[in-house]
Enzyme design. Structure first.
Site, PDB file in Angstrom:
ATOM      1  N   THR A 139      73.140  -3.681  81.441  1.00 48.18           N
ATOM      2  CA  THR A 139      73.767  -2.383  81.632  1.00 48.18           C
ATOM      3  C   THR A 139      72.638  -1.365  81.733  1.00 48.18           C
ATOM      4  OG1 THR A 139      73.929  -1.958  79.241  1.00 48.18           O
ATOM      5  CG2 THR A 139      75.851  -2.955  80.317  1.00 48.18           C
ATOM      6  N   SER A 140      72.924  -0.235  82.355  1.00 51.44           N
ATOM      7  CA  SER A 140      71.909   0.806  82.452  1.00 51.44           C
ATOM      8  C   SER A 140      71.768   1.483  81.095  1.00 51.44           C
ATOM      9  CB  SER A 140      72.304   1.844  83.507  1.00 51.44           C
ATOM     10  OG  SER A 140      73.368   2.655  83.022  1.00 51.44           O
ATOM     11  N   THR A 141      70.711   2.261  80.954  1.00 53.94           N
ATOM     12  CA  THR A 141      70.472   2.953  79.693  1.00 53.94           C
ATOM     13  C   THR A 141      71.539   4.009  79.422  1.00 53.94           C
ATOM     14  OG1 THR A 141      68.962   4.433  80.886  1.00 53.94           O
ATOM     15  CG2 THR A 141      67.987   2.566  79.731  1.00 53.94           C
TER      16      THR A 141
END
Length: 201
Positions: free
Chosen positions: A22-24
């Protein structure tokens, strides 16, 4: 390696290796959901990380290093693995070189494995898109360079403010003010002040 009677040990059985990301900016719940899906698909080992698709992905690098010939790298969606078609093609080629296939659990609602005939077809389609994307990128780059040259912003343009420092000092010594020097050379007042070593005039 051999067992006590001297018989060579058989190679380890191929396994499914999962990778989730997942992205930050995304919630950890999304990562937990990917892990559940990957484990439900039969992955014996799952690598997960929270990282931007455009930044470094050290856990993906570890997963790529971990897989062995015969294994299958499994992801829930393509965008969890690759940042572009070109990047996807590079990943697939690296996996292929190791004898590893790629399985995507949800690609247009279908599960796709590059070890199957359908998966190979999709792989070839990806290759075509990658080539198209690369050509478009090169075309945009050429157009950008041409535009920059036309506007005098390309790296090959005439001397910059730093290169005009000597002219700035010469004109100032001849009696021109900082403002006049800047206007004459087509540079900013700040650049003139730096060329003069902070002289105020």
């Amino acid at each position: 390696m051999a067992v006590p009677n001297g018989t060579p040990m058989p190679p380890p059985a191929p396994i499914l290796v999962g990778y989730g990301r997942t992205s930050t900016a995304e919630q950890m719940a999304g990562l937990d959901a990917q892990r559940r899906d990957l484990e439900a698909a039969g992955c014996g080992r799952v690598f997960t990380e929270q990282a931007s698709s455009v930044g470094e992905r050290p856990v993906l690098a570890r997963a790529m290093d971990y897989v062995r010939e015969g294994d299958t790298l499994v992801v829930t969606k393509i965008d969890r693995l690759a940042r572009s078609t070109i990047n996807l093609w590079e990943v697939v080629k690296e996996l292929e070189a190791k004898g590893v296939s790629l399985r995507v659990l949800n690609l247009g609602g279908e599960t796709v494995d590059t070890r199957s005939a359908t998966g190979r077809l999709i792989l070839n389609i990806f290759a075509g898109f990658a080539q198209f994307e690369r050509e478009m990128m090169l075309e945009r780059q050429k157009e950008g360079i041409a535009k920059a040259k036309a506007e005098g912003r390309y790296l090959g343009r005439k001397p910059t403010a730093r290169a005009k420092a000597e002219d700035a000092r010469r004109l100032h010594a001849q009696g021109m003010t900082v403002t006049q020097v800047a206007k004459e050379l087509g540079i900013g007042r700040g650049s003139v002040y730096r060329a003069l070593g902070g002289v105020d005039a």
